[in-house]
Design a protein around this motif. Structure first.
Motif, PDB file in Angstrom:
ATOM      1  N   GLY A 137       0.788  -1.233   0.000  1.00 32.36           N
ATOM      2  CA  GLY A 137       0.000   0.000   0.000  1.00 32.36           C
ATOM      3  C   GLY A 137       0.816   1.277   0.000  1.00 32.36           C
ATOM      4  O   GLY A 137       0.247   2.362   0.073  1.00 32.36           O
ATOM      5  N   LEU A 138       2.129   1.179  -0.073  1.00 29.10           N
ATOM      6  CA  LEU A 138       2.940   2.387  -0.101  1.00 29.10           C
ATOM      7  C   LEU A 138       2.834   3.054  -1.473  1.00 29.10           C
ATOM      8  O   LEU A 138       2.980   2.395  -2.498  1.00 29.10           O
ATOM      9  CB  LEU A 138       4.403   2.077   0.194  1.00 29.10           C
ATOM     10  N   THR A 139       2.597   4.344  -1.457  1.00 32.33           N
ATOM     11  CA  THR A 139       2.557   5.128  -2.687  1.00 32.33           C
ATOM     12  C   THR A 139       3.974   5.552  -3.048  1.00 32.33           C
ATOM     13  O   THR A 139       4.907   5.399  -2.242  1.00 32.33           O
ATOM     14  CB  THR A 139       1.698   6.389  -2.494  1.00 32.33           C
ATOM     15  N   GLU A 140       4.131   6.114  -4.238  1.00 27.43           N
ATOM     16  CA  GLU A 140       5.450   6.632  -4.643  1.00 27.43           C
ATOM     17  C   GLU A 140       5.937   7.679  -3.646  1.00 27.43           C
ATOM     18  O   GLU A 140       7.113   7.706  -3.291  1.00 27.43           O
ATOM     19  CB  GLU A 140       5.387   7.219  -6.051  1.00 27.43           C
ATOM     20  N   ALA A 141       5.036   8.545  -3.188  1.00 28.01           N
ATOM     21  CA  ALA A 141       5.415   9.588  -2.225  1.00 28.01           C
ATOM     22  C   ALA A 141       5.883   8.973  -0.906  1.00 28.01           C
ATOM     23  O   ALA A 141       6.835   9.458  -0.288  1.00 28.01           O
ATOM     24  CB  ALA A 141       4.247  10.542  -1.988  1.00 28.01           C
ATOM     25  N   MET A 142       5.221   7.913  -0.474  1.00 31.95           N
ATOM     26  CA  MET A 142       5.617   7.241   0.766  1.00 31.95           C
ATOM     27  C   MET A 142       6.969   6.562   0.612  1.00 31.95           C
ATOM     28  O   MET A 142       7.790   6.580   1.537  1.00 31.95           O
ATOM     29  CB  MET A 142       4.552   6.228   1.183  1.00 31.95           C
ATOM     30  N   MET A 143       7.214   5.971  -0.555  1.00 30.87           N
ATOM     31  CA  MET A 143       8.514   5.338  -0.810  1.00 30.87           C
ATOM     32  C   MET A 143       9.614   6.390  -0.830  1.00 30.87           C
ATOM     33  O   MET A 143      10.710   6.170  -0.307  1.00 30.87           O
ATOM     34  CB  MET A 143       8.480   4.558  -2.122  1.00 30.87           C
ATOM     35  N   GLN A 144       9.310   7.535  -1.397  1.00 34.68           N
ATOM     36  CA  GLN A 144      10.292   8.626  -1.419  1.00 34.68           C
ATOM     37  C   GLN A 144      10.598   9.081   0.005  1.00 34.68           C
ATOM     38  O   GLN A 144      11.760   9.275   0.367  1.00 34.68           O
ATOM     39  CB  GLN A 144       9.773   9.789  -2.250  1.00 34.68           C
ATOM     40  N   GLN A 145       9.569   9.217   0.819  1.00 35.22           N
ATOM     41  CA  GLN A 145       9.784   9.620   2.210  1.00 35.22           C
ATOM     42  C   GLN A 145      10.621   8.570   2.950  1.00 35.22           C
ATOM     43  O   GLN A 145      11.481   8.910   3.760  1.00 35.22           O
ATOM     44  CB  GLN A 145       8.450   9.830   2.922  1.00 35.22           C
ATOM     45  N   TRP A 146      10.376   7.295   2.655  1.00 34.89           N
ATOM     46  CA  TRP A 146      11.156   6.225   3.275  1.00 34.89           C
ATOM     47  C   TRP A 146      12.634   6.396   2.952  1.00 34.89           C
ATOM     48  O   TRP A 146      13.485   6.311   3.837  1.00 34.89           O
ATOM     49  CB  TRP A 146      10.631   4.875   2.764  1.00 34.89           C
ATOM     50  N   HIS A 147      12.957   6.663   1.672  1.00 34.75           N
ATOM     51  CA  HIS A 147      14.346   6.898   1.280  1.00 34.75           C
ATOM     52  C   HIS A 147      14.912   8.133   1.980  1.00 34.75           C
ATOM     53  O   HIS A 147      16.061   8.127   2.441  1.00 34.75           O
ATOM     54  CB  HIS A 147      14.470   7.076  -0.236  1.00 34.75           C
ATOM     55  N   GLN A 148      14.126   9.184   2.055  1.00 31.42           N
ATOM     56  CA  GLN A 148      14.587  10.421   2.706  1.00 31.42           C
ATOM     57  C   GLN A 148      14.964  10.152   4.155  1.00 31.42           C
ATOM     58  O   GLN A 148      16.027  10.567   4.623  1.00 31.42           O
ATOM     59  CB  GLN A 148      13.496  11.491   2.650  1.00 31.42           C
ATOM     60  N   LEU A 149      14.080   9.470   4.874  1.00 31.55           N
ATOM     61  CA  LEU A 149      14.337   9.186   6.284  1.00 31.55           C
ATOM     62  C   LEU A 149      15.512   8.230   6.464  1.00 31.55           C
ATOM     63  O   LEU A 149      16.325   8.404   7.377  1.00 31.55           O
ATOM     64  CB  LEU A 149      13.081   8.614   6.944  1.00 31.55           C
ATOM     65  N   PHE A 150      15.606   7.226   5.616  1.00 27.38           N
ATOM     66  CA  PHE A 150      16.710   6.275   5.684  1.00 27.38           C
ATOM     67  C   PHE A 150      18.029   7.012   5.495  1.00 27.38           C
ATOM     68  O   PHE A 150      18.988   6.823   6.254  1.00 27.38           O
ATOM     69  CB  PHE A 150      16.506   5.211   4.603  1.00 27.38           C
ATOM     70  N   GLU A 151      18.086   7.883   4.485  1.00 25.83           N
ATOM     71  CA  GLU A 151      19.316   8.640   4.206  1.00 25.83           C
ATOM     72  C   GLU A 151      19.641   9.590   5.347  1.00 25.83           C
ATOM     73  O   GLU A 151      20.797   9.743   5.733  1.00 25.83           O
ATOM     74  CB  GLU A 151      19.179   9.402   2.885  1.00 25.83           C
ATOM     75  N   GLN A 152      18.625  10.230   5.904  1.00 26.56           N
ATOM     76  CA  GLN A 152      18.840  11.196   6.983  1.00 26.56           C
ATOM     77  C   GLN A 152      19.297  10.504   8.267  1.00 26.56           C
ATOM     78  O   GLN A 152      20.234  10.954   8.918  1.00 26.56           O
ATOM     79  CB  GLN A 152      17.543  11.957   7.253  1.00 26.56           C
ATOM     80  N   ARG A 153      18.664   9.417   8.631  1.00 25.87           N
ATOM     81  CA  ARG A 153      18.930   8.769   9.913  1.00 25.87           C
ATOM     82  C   ARG A 153      20.068   7.749   9.870  1.00 25.87           C
ATOM     83  O   ARG A 153      20.766   7.559  10.868  1.00 25.87           O
ATOM     84  CB  ARG A 153      17.664   8.083  10.420  1.00 25.87           C
ATOM     85  N   HIS A 154      20.215   7.078   8.734  1.00 21.33           N
ATOM     86  CA  HIS A 154      21.199   5.991   8.640  1.00 21.33           C
ATOM     87  C   HIS A 154      21.853   6.007   7.261  1.00 21.33           C
ATOM     88  O   HIS A 154      21.658   5.085   6.461  1.00 21.33           O
ATOM     89  CB  HIS A 154      20.513   4.640   8.872  1.00 21.33           C
ATOM     90  N   PRO A 155      22.628   7.042   6.943  1.00 24.29           N
ATOM     91  CA  PRO A 155      23.177   7.161   5.591  1.00 24.29           C
ATOM     92  C   PRO A 155      24.026   5.964   5.152  1.00 24.29           C
ATOM     93  O   PRO A 155      23.908   5.512   4.012  1.00 24.29           O
ATOM     94  CB  PRO A 155      23.997   8.449   5.633  1.00 24.29           C
ATOM     95  N   GLU A 156      24.846   5.426   6.049  1.00 29.26           N
ATOM     96  CA  GLU A 156      25.670   4.283   5.672  1.00 29.26           C
ATOM     97  C   GLU A 156      24.804   3.046   5.446  1.00 29.26           C
ATOM     98  O   GLU A 156      25.051   2.242   4.541  1.00 29.26           O
ATOM     99  CB  GLU A 156      26.750   3.999   6.728  1.00 29.26           C
ATOM    100  N   GLY A 157      23.790   2.877   6.275  1.00 34.82           N
ATOM    101  CA  GLY A 157      22.868   1.766   6.112  1.00 34.82           C
ATOM    102  C   GLY A 157      22.081   1.872   4.819  1.00 34.82           C
ATOM    103  O   GLY A 157      21.816   0.864   4.159  1.00 34.82           O
ATOM    104  N   HIS A 158      21.706   3.093   4.455  1.00 40.34           N
ATOM    105  CA  HIS A 158      20.984   3.317   3.201  1.00 40.34           C
ATOM    106  C   HIS A 158      21.855   2.900   2.024  1.00 40.34           C
ATOM    107  O   HIS A 158      21.410   2.178   1.126  1.00 40.34           O
ATOM    108  CB  HIS A 158      20.573   4.793   3.105  1.00 40.34           C
ATOM    109  N   GLU A 159      23.105   3.335   2.063  1.00 41.20           N
ATOM    110  CA  GLU A 159      24.027   2.961   0.993  1.00 41.20           C
ATOM    111  C   GLU A 159      24.204   1.444   0.932  1.00 41.20           C
ATOM    112  O   GLU A 159      24.162   0.831  -0.140  1.00 41.20           O
ATOM    113  CB  GLU A 159      25.382   3.634   1.177  1.00 41.20           C
TER     114      GLU A 159
END
Length: 77
Positions: free
Chosen positions: A29-51
């Motif tokens: 049920g995640l929309t494109e906007a929700m997926m984008q927010q997920w990436h934003q938060l992942f990058e902000q909170r855990h940049p190495e983990g995101h990579e």
């Protein structure tokens, strides 16, 4: 990465690709906007983990850099 009994980490095996991961998100049920927010938060909170996650999905170095930059730029507004 998974924790082993001696508290070290090992790479996850049986990786899925970007398309399969996106389909899982969409099917929950995640929309494109929700997926984008997920990436934003992942990058902000855990940049190495995101990579590390993006590399686990099999993304090229150029694509990892592009997604991470997009994640940082999208937070600006």
């Amino acid at each position: 990465m998974t924790n082993t009994p001696n508290n070290t980490t090992t790479p996850m095996t049986g990786a899925i690709n970007k398309q399969q991961w996106s389909e899982l998100f969409a099917d929950t049920g995640l929309t494109e906007a929700m997926m984008q927010q997920w990436h934003q938060l992942f990058e902000q909170r855990h940049p190495e983990g995101h990579e590390s996650f993006l590399r686990w999905l099999g993304e090229s170095s150029d694509e990892v850099a592009r997604i991470r930059q997009w994640s940082r730029d999208s937070r600006k507004g």
